[in-house]
Write a protein that holds these residues in place. Structure first.
Motif, mmCIF file in Angstrom:
data_model
loop_
_atom_site.group_PDB
_atom_site.id
_atom_site.type_symbol
_atom_site.label_atom_id
_atom_site.label_comp_id
_atom_site.label_asym_id
_atom_site.label_seq_id
_atom_site.Cartn_x
_atom_site.Cartn_y
_atom_site.Cartn_z
ATOM 1 N N ASN A 1 0.824 -1.209 0.000
ATOM 2 C CA ASN A 1 0.000 0.000 0.000
ATOM 3 C C ASN A 1 0.855 1.254 0.000
ATOM 4 O O ASN A 1 0.494 2.263 -0.616
ATOM 5 C CB ASN A 1 -0.937 0.004 1.205
ATOM 6 N N ASN A 2 1.995 1.200 0.682
ATOM 7 C CA ASN A 2 2.890 2.356 0.713
ATOM 8 C C ASN A 2 3.441 2.665 -0.675
ATOM 9 O O ASN A 2 3.559 3.831 -1.065
ATOM 10 C CB ASN A 2 4.039 2.112 1.692
ATOM 11 N N ILE A 3 3.764 1.618 -1.432
ATOM 12 C CA ILE A 3 4.279 1.812 -2.793
ATOM 13 C C ILE A 3 3.206 2.410 -3.693
ATOM 14 O O ILE A 3 3.466 3.336 -4.477
ATOM 15 C CB ILE A 3 4.782 0.466 -3.366
ATOM 16 N N ILE A 4 1.981 1.878 -3.574
ATOM 17 C CA ILE A 4 0.873 2.401 -4.382
ATOM 18 C C ILE A 4 0.613 3.869 -4.048
ATOM 19 O O ILE A 4 0.464 4.709 -4.946
ATOM 20 C CB ILE A 4 -0.391 1.556 -4.165
ATOM 21 N N ASN A 5 0.551 4.186 -2.773
ATOM 22 C CA ASN A 5 0.288 5.571 -2.360
ATOM 23 C C ASN A 5 1.399 6.509 -2.804
ATOM 24 O O ASN A 5 1.137 7.656 -3.206
ATOM 25 C CB ASN A 5 0.114 5.637 -0.841
ATOM 26 N N ASN B 1 3.298 6.093 -5.475
ATOM 27 C CA ASN B 1 3.152 6.289 -6.919
ATOM 28 C C ASN B 1 1.980 7.202 -7.249
ATOM 29 O O ASN B 1 2.060 8.003 -8.178
ATOM 30 C CB ASN B 1 2.995 4.932 -7.614
ATOM 31 N N LYS B 2 0.889 7.098 -6.505
ATOM 32 C CA LYS B 2 -0.237 8.016 -6.717
ATOM 33 C C LYS B 2 0.186 9.452 -6.452
ATOM 34 O O LYS B 2 -0.188 10.370 -7.200
ATOM 35 C CB LYS B 2 -1.412 7.621 -5.818
ATOM 36 N N TYR B 3 0.956 9.639 -5.410
ATOM 37 C CA TYR B 3 1.451 10.992 -5.099
ATOM 38 C C TYR B 3 2.325 11.509 -6.234
ATOM 39 O O TYR B 3 2.183 12.671 -6.662
ATOM 40 C CB TYR B 3 2.238 10.957 -3.788
ATOM 41 N N LEU B 4 3.230 10.673 -6.738
ATOM 42 C CA LEU B 4 4.133 11.093 -7.808
ATOM 43 C C LEU B 4 3.371 11.384 -9.096
ATOM 44 O O LEU B 4 3.689 12.335 -9.826
ATOM 45 C CB LEU B 4 5.190 10.015 -8.053
ATOM 46 N N THR C 1 -5.561 4.326 -12.253
ATOM 47 C CA THR C 1 -5.472 2.886 -12.476
ATOM 48 C C THR C 1 -4.050 2.519 -12.872
ATOM 49 O O THR C 1 -3.475 3.120 -13.792
ATOM 50 C CB THR C 1 -6.443 2.444 -13.592
ATOM 51 N N PHE C 2 -3.477 1.518 -12.201
ATOM 52 C CA PHE C 2 -2.141 1.037 -12.544
ATOM 53 C C PHE C 2 -2.267 -0.179 -13.457
ATOM 54 O O PHE C 2 -3.109 -1.051 -13.250
ATOM 55 C CB PHE C 2 -1.368 0.665 -11.272
ATOM 56 N N SER D 1 0.039 3.959 -16.295
ATOM 57 C CA SER D 1 -1.061 4.327 -15.404
ATOM 58 C C SER D 1 -2.040 5.206 -16.168
ATOM 59 O O SER D 1 -1.636 6.086 -16.944
ATOM 60 C CB SER D 1 -0.539 5.089 -14.179
ATOM 61 N N LEU D 2 -3.324 4.947 -15.980
ATOM 62 C CA LEU D 2 -4.382 5.723 -16.619
ATOM 63 C C LEU D 2 -5.103 6.544 -15.560
ATOM 64 O O LEU D 2 -5.528 6.013 -14.533
ATOM 65 C CB LEU D 2 -5.373 4.800 -17.321
#
Length: 323
Positions: A2-6, A8-11, A73-74, A80-81
């Motif tokens: 979850n930390n990696i996903i969050n 990447n969303k931030y970036l 969406t990854f 990512s879309l």
């Protein structure tokens, strides 16, 4: 995980935020794009609208805007879309108007940095591709860019023949019976429910589109009475062509192909060059400098400049004005 996903969303959001900020100011937006053809396309669009502003004028976006992220969406292969909307303020000499529009961005991760590969308004994609299918978009986005490049090159080549939106002289129509369509009431409803759907009505966004359902609600609120033929959710209430035919054949409205002072509060319908039909409906809300503003559902818009879709996306429009 979850930390990696969050992270990447931030970036991703940071890349899009910086891209939009620089795009609005026409400076260094290319730093956030990895696709050279997309950079070329955006520069073509800037050139077109720069020329447009010399021939007519369109309102400009001021420094205030808000980005609302609808979906991130990854996908495989570091793609990512992202779907997001931009809520902006349009300035002119006397008024400010809030405008809202929806965009799709395809990003690719390279060396731990997210870059934009594709960027488009939903208006352009609606009739061309199922952009919610990630693999479909990845397979076709370069072709979509090339098609838009050819389109804007042709627009620029023939720019002097383009009919820039300007208000024509007022037309006077005398209907055979006294009908009372209140344009101010209609505009009030359109602005109130353009982005926040009226829960009293069904939405058809997931079933063919909600644009004409919304327009029918607007003109009904403005004074056009329901009948056994035109009511929720008959074909004339829901479909572009059927609504036009119902209003014209029953002498409830007249039709023109140019914008006039009478167009405020009127229905505007758009012709799809891909499907070769009249495919979309909205409501004209204001005249603002060198363009008009409109509201619609299905690619929801609140007081959006018509010049950004006509004639660059839709080559033809028709105006249906209730009496």
């Amino acid at each position: 995980m979850n930390n990696i996903i969050n992270k990447n969303k931030y970036l991703i959001k940071n890349t899009i935020n910086l891209f939009i900020k620089n795009l609005f100011s026409y400076s260094n937006f290319n730093h956030y794009i990895s696709n050279s053809n997309l950079i070329y396309l955006i520069n073509l669009k800037i050139k077109y609208f720069t020329l447009y502003n010399k021939k007519g004028t369109i309102p400009y976006f001021n420094s205030y805007y808000k980005i609302n992220y609808d979906c991130i969406t990854f996908m495989e292969n570091d793609f990512s879309l992202v779907q997001f909307s931009i809520n902006s303020i349009l300035n002119n000499k006397t008024n400010n108007f809030i405008s809202n529009s929806i965009y799709i961005v395809l990003l690719k991760k390279q060396f731990n940095t997210w870059f934009i590969e594709y960027f488009s308004s939903i208006d352009y994609l609606n009739d061309l591709i199922n952009y919610t299918n990630e693999n479909n978009l990845i397979s076709n986005y370069n072709e979509l860019i090339q098609n838009q490049i050819m389109h804007y090159e042709l627009l620029l080549l023939n720019f002097n023949t383009i009919d820039i939106i300007k208000s024509k002289s007022k037309e006077v129509y005398n209907p055979s019976r006294n009908l009372t369509y209140n344009k101010n009431q209609a505009i009030h409803y359109a602005e109130k429910y353009a982005l926040n759907y009226n829960s009293k009505y069904k939405s058809f966004d997931e079933n063919g589109g909600d644009c004409t359902n919304f327009v029918s609600q607007v003109i009904n609120y403005g004074g056009i009475k329901t009948t056994s033929t035109w009511k929720p959710y008959t074909n004339p209430w829901l479909r572009v062509l059927e609504l036009r035919d119902y209003l014209i054949y029953n002498k409830l409205a007249y039709e023109t192909y140019t914008l006039t002072e009478n167009s405020i509060g009127s229905i505007i319908q758009f012709f799809s060059p891909t499907r070769k039909i009249w495919s979309h409906s909205g409501i004209i809300t204001y005249k603002l400098e060198g363009t008009y503003l409109y509201c619609c559902h299905s690619s929801d818009k609140l007081n959006y400049p018509l010049a950004y879709v006509y004639p660059v996306i839709y080559p033809k429009i028709r105006i249906i004005t209730p009496y």
